[in-house]
Design a protein around this motif. Structure first.
Motif, PDB file in Angstrom:
ATOM      1  N   ALA A   9       0.442   4.255   5.177  1.00 25.51           N
ATOM      2  CA  ALA A   9       0.113   4.139   6.590  1.00 25.51           C
ATOM      3  C   ALA A   9       0.597   5.353   7.370  1.00 25.51           C
TER       4      ALA A   9
ATOM      5  N   PHE B 208       6.082  -2.865  -0.057  1.00 27.68           N
ATOM      6  CA  PHE B 208       6.189  -2.608   1.380  1.00 27.68           C
ATOM      7  C   PHE B 208       6.408  -1.121   1.636  1.00 27.68           C
TER       8      PHE B 208
ATOM      9  N   ASN C 233       3.102   0.862   0.902  1.00 33.93           N
ATOM     10  CA  ASN C 233       2.113   0.686   1.959  1.00 33.93           C
ATOM     11  C   ASN C 233       2.533   1.379   3.244  1.00 33.93           C
ATOM     12  N   ALA C 234       3.837   1.383   3.536  1.00 40.96           N
ATOM     13  CA  ALA C 234       4.328   2.068   4.729  1.00 40.96           C
ATOM     14  C   ALA C 234       4.096   3.568   4.627  1.00 40.96           C
TER      15      ALA C 234
ATOM     16  N   LEU D 215       3.008  -2.103   9.739  1.00 36.15           N
ATOM     17  CA  LEU D 215       2.152  -1.209   8.951  1.00 36.15           C
ATOM     18  C   LEU D 215       1.019  -0.650   9.805  1.00 36.15           C
TER      19      LEU D 215
ATOM     20  N   VAL E  39      12.077   0.781   4.015  1.00 35.68           N
ATOM     21  CA  VAL E  39      10.949   1.504   4.585  1.00 35.68           C
ATOM     22  C   VAL E  39      11.442   2.684   5.416  1.00 35.68           C
TER      23      VAL E  39
END
Length: 247
Positions: free
Chosen positions: A32, A25, A28-29, A239, A192
């Motif tokens: 993004a 997570f 991917n954050a 995201l 995150v």
């Protein structure tokens, strides 16, 4: 150029020694957001990885036997290079062994910022608090005063998450409202935020720049909730909105 635009232009490398529950997570954050994540925690390679990183995240979520050595080596290399170090001391308010690791780490490494909840903050500040696992728990100590004490003691920025987030340095105090309660239903939402703090700290290591990152994340959650019909979709929408230039 805004801090977010600066991140998207420069694509800073964020070295995360983090926990395996939320590493995907976080990665991917960061992608993004426009940053470049690397999740390396082998003690023999962390110094080399930190040598080309733009920021370092030290997350206590799933400590292993090698974690303290890896964090110390990476942290000392980050200090040598002058890049930001963000410490996320997950669970130290409830697990004494983790608190001991944190204390030893803080003797060896100078952090730029902490990202934590009230229970973890109280543990670092040495205040009584009833923590419960990785949750904030409850206590009577003044969170703002504890944050200011820790900020001054370690010459660091303290980001305390809760209903209202606080970003405190020895010179400035920011309160950030908003967000959405569904963030508590997603494993890794706080982790995150720690990586977002790290990315914004690559632009400038000050409280104002970091609070911009916290504010942006609050807006991401608000927009994600508007379009999501359930928790799973909410995570995906977070995201998606992290990719947005303006919210």
């Amino acid at each position: 150029m805004t801090a977010l635009q600066h991140i998207r232009k420069n694509k800073p490398v964020i070295h995360c020694i983090t926990n395996y529950v939320t590493a995907n997570f976080q990665a991917n954050a960061l992608l993004a957001l426009g940053a470049s994540p690397i999740m390396a925690d082998l003690a023999d390679e962390v110094k080399e990885v930190t040598s080309f990183a733009d920021a370092l995240v030290l997350n206590f979520g799933t400590l292993q036997q090698h974690s303290e050595l890896a964090m110390t080596r990476a942290g000392q290399e980050a200090n040598r290079r002058g890049i930001p170090i963000i410490i996320d001391p997950v669970g130290i308010g409830a697990i004494p062994s983790r608190l001991n690791v944190c204390r030893r780490l803080l003797q060896a490494v100078n952090p730029t910022a902490f990202r934590l909840n009230a229970g973890e903050l109280a543990a670092i500040a040495g205040e009584r608090w009833e923590a419960r696992g990785v949750d904030a728990g409850s206590g009577e100590a003044n969170v703002r005063e504890m944050a200011r004490f820790v900020a001054e003691k370690y010459d660091a920025i303290v980001v305390v998450t809760g209903a209202t987030d606080l970003v405190i340095s020895h010179q400035h105090t920011f309160e950030i409202t908003g967000g959405d309660p569904w963030m508590k239903q997603i494993t890794g939402a706080g982790c995150v935020l720690t990586t977002i703090v790290a990315a914004f700290a690559t632009v400038k290591q000050d409280a104002d720049t970091i609070q911009q990152g916290v504010h942006f994340y609050k807006k991401v959650a608000e927009r994600a909730r508007q379009t999501a019909t359930g928790i799973g979709q909410f995570q995906v929408e977070c995201l998606n909105y992290l990719q947005m230039e303006e919210l």
